[in-house]
Design a protein around this motif. Sequence first.
Motif, PDB file in Angstrom:
ATOM      1  N   HIS A  94     -42.897  -6.200  50.439  1.00 51.86           N
ATOM      2  CA  HIS A  94     -41.367  -6.020  50.234  1.00 51.86           C
ATOM      3  C   HIS A  94     -41.058  -6.110  51.795  1.00 51.86           C
ATOM      4  CE1 HIS A  94     -40.865  -4.804  46.139  1.00 51.86           C
ATOM      5  NE2 HIS A  94     -41.975  -4.763  46.233  1.00 51.86           N
ATOM      6  N   ILE A 193     -28.510  -2.479  45.164  1.00 51.25           N
ATOM      7  CA  ILE A 193     -29.779  -3.448  45.261  1.00 51.25           C
ATOM      8  C   ILE A 193     -30.676  -3.055  46.034  1.00 51.25           C
ATOM      9  CG2 ILE A 193     -30.074  -5.767  45.833  1.00 51.25           C
ATOM     10  CD1 ILE A 193     -27.215  -6.549  46.043  1.00 51.25           C
ATOM     11  N   GLU A 197     -34.723  -1.912  44.544  1.00 50.32           N
ATOM     12  CA  GLU A 197     -35.893  -1.904  45.216  1.00 50.32           C
ATOM     13  C   GLU A 197     -36.937  -0.931  45.248  1.00 50.32           C
ATOM     14  OE1 GLU A 197     -36.048  -4.411  48.796  1.00 50.32           O
ATOM     15  OE2 GLU A 197     -38.002  -5.018  48.563  1.00 50.32           O
ATOM     16  N   LYS A 200     -38.349  -0.277  42.298  1.00 49.56           N
ATOM     17  CA  LYS A 200     -39.546  -1.123  42.051  1.00 49.56           C
ATOM     18  C   LYS A 200     -40.645  -0.705  42.726  1.00 49.56           C
ATOM     19  CE  LYS A 200     -41.168  -5.448  41.281  1.00 49.56           C
ATOM     20  NZ  LYS A 200     -42.108  -5.666  40.124  1.00 49.56           N
ATOM     21  N   GLU A 204     -44.291  -0.392  41.027  1.00 47.63           N
ATOM     22  CA  GLU A 204     -45.614  -1.198  41.916  1.00 47.63           C
ATOM     23  C   GLU A 204     -46.773  -0.078  42.226  1.00 47.63           C
ATOM     24  OE1 GLU A 204     -44.706  -4.132  44.654  1.00 47.63           O
ATOM     25  OE2 GLU A 204     -42.840  -4.894  43.316  1.00 47.63           O
ATOM     26  N   GLN A 311     -25.168  -0.822  36.740  1.00 52.45           N
ATOM     27  CA  GLN A 311     -25.424  -1.923  37.684  1.00 52.45           C
ATOM     28  C   GLN A 311     -26.871  -1.759  37.999  1.00 52.45           C
ATOM     29  OE1 GLN A 311     -23.045  -4.161  40.071  1.00 52.45           O
ATOM     30  NE2 GLN A 311     -25.104  -5.160  39.213  1.00 52.45           N
ATOM     31  N   SER A 314     -29.167  -2.898  35.376  1.00 55.47           N
ATOM     32  CA  SER A 314     -29.276  -4.401  35.164  1.00 55.47           C
ATOM     33  C   SER A 314     -30.186  -4.934  36.014  1.00 55.47           C
ATOM     34  CB  SER A 314     -27.957  -5.090  35.373  1.00 55.47           C
ATOM     35  OG  SER A 314     -27.323  -4.824  36.646  1.00 55.47           O
ATOM     36  N   TYR A 315     -30.345  -4.361  37.324  1.00 57.56           N
ATOM     37  CA  TYR A 315     -31.128  -4.723  38.458  1.00 57.56           C
ATOM     38  C   TYR A 315     -32.570  -4.506  38.048  1.00 57.56           C
ATOM     39  CZ  TYR A 315     -26.997  -5.739  41.282  1.00 57.56           C
ATOM     40  OH  TYR A 315     -25.625  -6.142  41.909  1.00 57.56           O
ATOM     41  N   LEU A 318     -33.976  -6.786  35.969  1.00 55.65           N
ATOM     42  CA  LEU A 318     -34.359  -7.966  36.373  1.00 55.65           C
ATOM     43  C   LEU A 318     -35.891  -7.970  37.173  1.00 55.65           C
ATOM     44  CD1 LEU A 318     -31.077  -9.283  38.041  1.00 55.65           C
ATOM     45  CD2 LEU A 318     -32.057 -10.254  36.230  1.00 55.65           C
ATOM     46  N   PHE A 319     -35.974  -6.842  37.569  1.00 52.41           N
ATOM     47  CA  PHE A 319     -37.346  -6.428  38.097  1.00 52.41           C
ATOM     48  C   PHE A 319     -38.261  -5.937  37.141  1.00 52.41           C
ATOM     49  CE2 PHE A 319     -35.241  -4.904  42.438  1.00 52.41           C
ATOM     50  CZ  PHE A 319     -35.007  -6.284  42.999  1.00 52.41           C
ATOM     51  N   GLN A 320     -38.121  -6.125  35.785  1.00 50.74           N
ATOM     52  CA  GLN A 320     -38.960  -5.608  34.962  1.00 50.74           C
ATOM     53  C   GLN A 320     -39.631  -4.345  35.013  1.00 50.74           C
ATOM     54  OE1 GLN A 320     -41.692  -9.106  34.488  1.00 50.74           O
ATOM     55  NE2 GLN A 320     -40.137 -10.248  35.379  1.00 50.74           N
TER      56      GLN A 320
ATOM     57  N   LEU B 443     -32.888 -12.284  42.578  1.00 42.43           N
ATOM     58  CA  LEU B 443     -33.590 -11.151  42.078  1.00 42.43           C
ATOM     59  C   LEU B 443     -34.622 -11.221  41.047  1.00 42.43           C
ATOM     60  CD1 LEU B 443     -30.869  -8.108  41.809  1.00 42.43           C
ATOM     61  CD2 LEU B 443     -32.317  -8.846  43.989  1.00 42.43           C
ATOM     62  N   ARG B 444     -34.467 -12.215  39.960  1.00 43.46           N
ATOM     63  CA  ARG B 444     -35.690 -12.415  39.238  1.00 43.46           C
ATOM     64  C   ARG B 444     -36.481 -13.122  39.809  1.00 43.46           C
ATOM     65  NH1 ARG B 444     -33.751 -12.870  33.890  1.00 43.46           N
ATOM     66  NH2 ARG B 444     -31.736 -13.959  34.498  1.00 43.46           N
ATOM     67  N   ALA B 447     -38.897 -10.844  41.947  1.00 50.58           N
ATOM     68  CA  ALA B 447     -39.779  -9.901  41.233  1.00 50.58           C
ATOM     69  C   ALA B 447     -40.919 -10.669  40.921  1.00 50.58           C
ATOM     70  CB  ALA B 447     -38.869  -9.340  40.160  1.00 50.58           C
ATOM     71  N   TRP B 450     -43.156 -10.956  43.941  1.00 51.84           N
ATOM     72  CA  TRP B 450     -43.830  -9.896  44.162  1.00 51.84           C
ATOM     73  C   TRP B 450     -44.980  -9.580  42.964  1.00 51.84           C
ATOM     74  CZ3 TRP B 450     -38.383  -6.906  44.510  1.00 51.84           C
ATOM     75  CH2 TRP B 450     -38.127  -6.743  45.808  1.00 51.84           C
ATOM     76  N   ALA B 456     -42.522 -11.101  49.814  1.00 50.69           N
ATOM     77  CA  ALA B 456     -41.023 -11.904  49.568  1.00 50.69           C
ATOM     78  C   ALA B 456     -39.912 -11.097  50.007  1.00 50.69           C
ATOM     79  CB  ALA B 456     -40.807 -12.394  48.344  1.00 50.69           C
ATOM     80  N   TYR B 460     -29.828  -8.343  50.441  1.00 48.28           N
ATOM     81  CA  TYR B 460     -28.982  -7.283  49.381  1.00 48.28           C
ATOM     82  C   TYR B 460     -27.450  -7.242  49.542  1.00 48.28           C
ATOM     83  CZ  TYR B 460     -33.404  -4.787  50.675  1.00 48.28           C
ATOM     84  OH  TYR B 460     -34.762  -4.572  50.846  1.00 48.28           O
TER      85      TYR B 460
END
Lengths: 523, 523
Positions: A94, A193, A197, A200, A204, A311, A314-315, A318-320, B443-444, B447, B450, B456, B460
Motif C-alpha cells: 500500500h 478514501i 484503505e 482494506k 488483507e 460513502q 461505496s469505497y 470497490l475494494f471488495q 479505486l477499483r 484494488a 493489490w 500500488a 486520495y
Amino acid sequence: MINLGMASLRLCAGLAGRWSGFCARSLRTLSGMTVSQIDEEVAKLLQLKAQLGGDEGRHQFTLKTAKGTRDYNPKQMAIREKVFNTIISCFKRHGAENIDTPVFELKETLTGKYGEDSKLIYDLKDQGGELLSLRYDLTVPFARYLAMNKVTNIKRYHIAKVYRRDNPAMTRGRYREFYQCDFDIAGQYDPMIPDAECLKIVHEILSELELGDFRIKVNDRRILDGMFAVCGVPDDKFRTICSTVDKLDKMSWEDVRSEMVKEKGLSEEAADQIGQYVSLQGGMDLAERLLQDAKMSQSKQACAGLTDMKQLFSYLQLFQVTDKVVFDLSLARGLDYYTGVIYEAILTQTGPVPVAAAQNGAGEKAEEGVSVGSVAGGGRYDGLVGMFDPKGRKVPCVGVSIGIERVFSIMEQKAEASAEKVRTTETQVMVASAQKNLLEERLRLTAELWNAGIKAEVMYKKNPKLLSQLQHCEDSGIPLVAILGEQELKDGVVKLRTVHSREEIDVSRAELVEEIKRRTSDI
Amino acid sequence: MINLGMASLRLCAGLAGRWSGFCARSLRTLSGMTVSQIDEEVAKLLQLKAQLGGDEGRHQFTLKTAKGTRDYNPKQMAIREKVFNTIISCFKRHGAENIDTPVFELKETLTGKYGEDSKLIYDLKDQGGELLSLRYDLTVPFARYLAMNKVTNIKRYHIAKVYRRDNPAMTRGRYREFYQCDFDIAGQYDPMIPDAECLKIVHEILSELELGDFRIKVNDRRILDGMFAVCGVPDDKFRTICSTVDKLDKMSWEDVRSEMVKEKGLSEEAADQIGQYVSLQGGMDLAERLLQDAKMSQSKQACAGLTDMKQLFSYLQLFQVTDKVVFDLSLARGLDYYTGVIYEAILTQTGPVPVAAAQNGAGEKAEEGVSVGSVAGGGRYDGLVGMFDPKGRKVPCVGVSIGIERVFSIMEQKAEASAEKVRTTETQVMVASAQKNLLEERLRLTAELWNAGIKAEVMYKKNPKLLSQLQHCEDSGIPLVAILGEQELKDGVVKLRTVHSREEIDVSRAELVEEIKRRTSDI
C-alpha cells in the motif's frame, strides 16, 4: 559500614543542621516548602542511603525477567518473523513508508493523552536531566513526530514495543512489554478514501494470516454523539455513556442498560432509546435508513457521520471487502481522541484457538472495550497532532493497529498443534564427515558454500560422530547433508544426502552449489 | 497550592514529628539509621512533593525527543533496512537463530557487570514493584537468558536498541539510544573453531556492505596477561596497564609510555619491554616466533594463547580471510569479561567517509578504546554466564558485535553524496487518471492490483491533476503509472507509462498485472 570516615560525618552533621531547620519550618506551615527544597532534601537522603550501602545485600539474587515481560526464544522468533513479514508486505503493497521513534519520550509529551490510564506509564528515574517516560503507544509519538518535523502528509507504518505498567494476566497473553504494529495515513484528503484503505488493509492482513473467519465492525464517533444527543443524554454524560455502550460486546443489553440508569444516572427513556439504536447492524442500507430516521436526522453530527458512512461503504464495495464489514452502532471504543470513523476487527471462530489470549488486543487503539476476539482496531483522530503544534495546526489522521501479540499467540498455538516442526534456522546443508581427521576439509567446503551464498553449518568438533551430525539435521530440519570422506575427496565429489528420504548421491564438487540450490529452491 | 486540606496537614504534622526524632538520632550517630528508614522518609517527602504539584508547571512544553535520541525518518529507515538485510542474511547463512529479550532487566542483573560505566545505566523510577534498568548492551541479557533457560548450546543473533546515559557528541554520531547487532556462539567446543567463524562473519559483512578497505586486528587476553607478567608488570596493575595499551590506536607510543610510567607508576624497564612487544604485528608466523621467544615462552598463559592463535590462523586460512586479519599485540579492548581471543575491525580508508561518526563503535564489545574507524568487535567470554548460574556453571561463549550505527551514518553519507535517490517505498505503479470523475475506476483498479500482489498507490483525491500524480511518481521514484481515461475504459485497456522515459503503451486490462511484474522484476 559503621566507620564512614570524616567526609560522611561532616555531611551528616550538615544534614542534621539543615533538617532541624526544615523540621521547624514544616511545623509552622507546609506552604513554606517548595518542590525544589523537597528535591534537595530527597537527594541528600539518597546520598546518605548510598553511603550506607544502598539496596545491595537486601535482596537475594533473582534469575528472572522483569514482571510482565518475557524473552522470545528462537521458535517464537521464527513465528514472529513470519507474521511480521506478512504484515510488512501488506503495508509496503500500500505504499507505506517506515519510521521509528525513541523508546522513551519526554514525560510531558505523554502527559494528558491517556486519561486515567496515565498511571500505567513507566517513568524513568530522575538521574539528573530530563524527565522521561517509556512510550505507551505508537500513536502519540507519531503525532509528536508529525508536529515536530512539520510533516503534513505521510503514509507510514511503525512496528515497535510499547510499555504499560498494567497488572497483566500473562496466562491470557497480556504483557507489560508488547509489540504494536501501526499503519496511519496523515493528511488533508477527500473524505473516507484513506479510511477505506485502512479497512482494506485489515481485511488483507487477517485473510493472509489465516486466523479463521473475522468481522470488521465500523461506526463513527459523530454518529454515536448524535445518537446520544437525540436520545436525550446530557452533554456531560456522552463519554461515560459511551464507555458503557462499549461493553456491549461483553455484557448483555440488560446489564448495560442497568449500568446506564443505576450507575450513570441516565433516564430510563434515554436508555431505552439508545437500546433501540445500538441493536442495529447493517451496511450502506442501514446508513441510508438512519438518515431518514425522524430522530437521528435531527442531529447534524449524526447526519455528517451517516453520509460519510454511506460513502465509506461505496469505497469498500470497490475494494471488495464488504463481505466482512458491518456498520454496528454498538461499537464505541475507549480512547478519547477519535473524531470520526472507528473500527475493530474480531475473530468470529470460537474454536480452541482464540481462547488463550485477550491480548492488549488491537493495540493502543483497542485500549478499552477490547472483546476477547479483537485483533485489530483504529479510527480517525483529526485533533491529536494539533495538541503538539505550537500554533495548534491540525493534521487529520486515520490509522489502524494490528493486535500482533494476540496473533502471535494464536500462531504459536497453531504451531504447537501442528505436526509440522517450526524451523528456527534456514540452513540448507550440513557439511559432515564419516571419518576422522577431516575437520580442515569440512571447514574448507563450508567456506566455499558460504561464499557461494549457501546457508551451511558445520559442527565445531574435530571428530564428530556421523550419527550426531545427522541427528542435528533431524532436530533442526536441515534438509541436506554434504558428506566428505577420503574416497570422496580423492574422486572430487561430495556425497549429498537428503535427510528425510536418506537417499544419497555423489555430486561433483563443481556442481555442488547448483545442486543444493536446485534441491532447496522450493523450501 | 496553599490550601492543602486536612489530610496534608495531618501528614505534615506526622512527618514533622518523625523527623524531629530522626534529626535528633542523626545528630547522635549515623549508624543509627537503616536504609529502610531512609527509604521511608524519602517516600514521605516525595508524597509531599506530589501534593505540592510535583514537577508540573515547572517547565514550558518542549517539542523534542529526549536528549541523545532521535527519530528515524523514512529515508533513514530505508537505509537501515538495507543494512539490516545484509547483516541478517549473513547471520542466517551461518545457521544462526534469533532471540529477543525485554528492553529492561532487573537492576541487579546488570549490577557489577560494567565497572565504572554502571553510572551510565538508565534506571526506571521506583513506581512500586521491581527495580528495573534499561539494558546497557545485549551480551549481559544474553548471558542471563542462557543461565535462566539452562541453554548450553546456541548460535544466535540479536538486533536491538541499547541505552547509555552518556554525554553524547551527536555531531559525531553518538547517541544514548542506539542499535546493537550481535552474533554469539555459546557451547563447549573444540578450540578456535567458533572463534574463526566469528571472524569470517565480520569479513563477510564488511565486504558485502562495501564500506571500503578494512582490517581485523586479533589478540588474546591470555597473551596480553602473559606479556605483562614477563615484562614485570605487577599483578594488580594488569588491568590499568591494559587500558593504557588500548590507547595505542589513538596515541603515540611515547605518550602511552609516559602514561604508564608517570600516571600508573610502572617501571621504565617494564614499559620499554612492553613497548617492544606491542609494536609487533603479523600472522601465524608471529605467533610461532613468540612461542620461541625466550621471555614470552616463560608464561604458560601466553603460550596457551599463542598456540590457540596459530590454530586460529590455520582455520582463517581455510576460510580465506587472512588477507584482512592481523595478529596485533597492541589490541587490548576495554571490557573485563573477555577471557581469550579478542578482535576489532577498523576501516582503513581515510576518505571523507569515516570522519563523521565515532559511534559507540563495535557495540558493547568495543566499549572503550574504540578507534575512530572501528566498525566491529568482540571476543571470547567464558565466565559471564557462570555469574548468573546459581551453581556457577560456565557456558563458554564467543561473539561479535557490528557497530551498526557507524555503518548507518557511513551509508547515509554515501546516499547523500550519490546522485541516486533513496526510495522510501517500494511502490511499483501509480493508478492515475487524466480526466475528472474517475475516482471509482481508479479505486477499483487499485484494488485489483493489490489483490494480485502488486504494490500500488492511488491519490486520495476525487479529481487530482494528472501533473500532480506524475509529480508524486517523480518524487518518490515510482517507476510506472497506470492511466485510466474514458477511452481506455471503453477499450478495456490501461495506458501504462514508464516514468523515466515518458513512453506510453496501451495494455489490455487482463495483461496488466503480468506486464507490471515483467517491467519491475529487475527493480
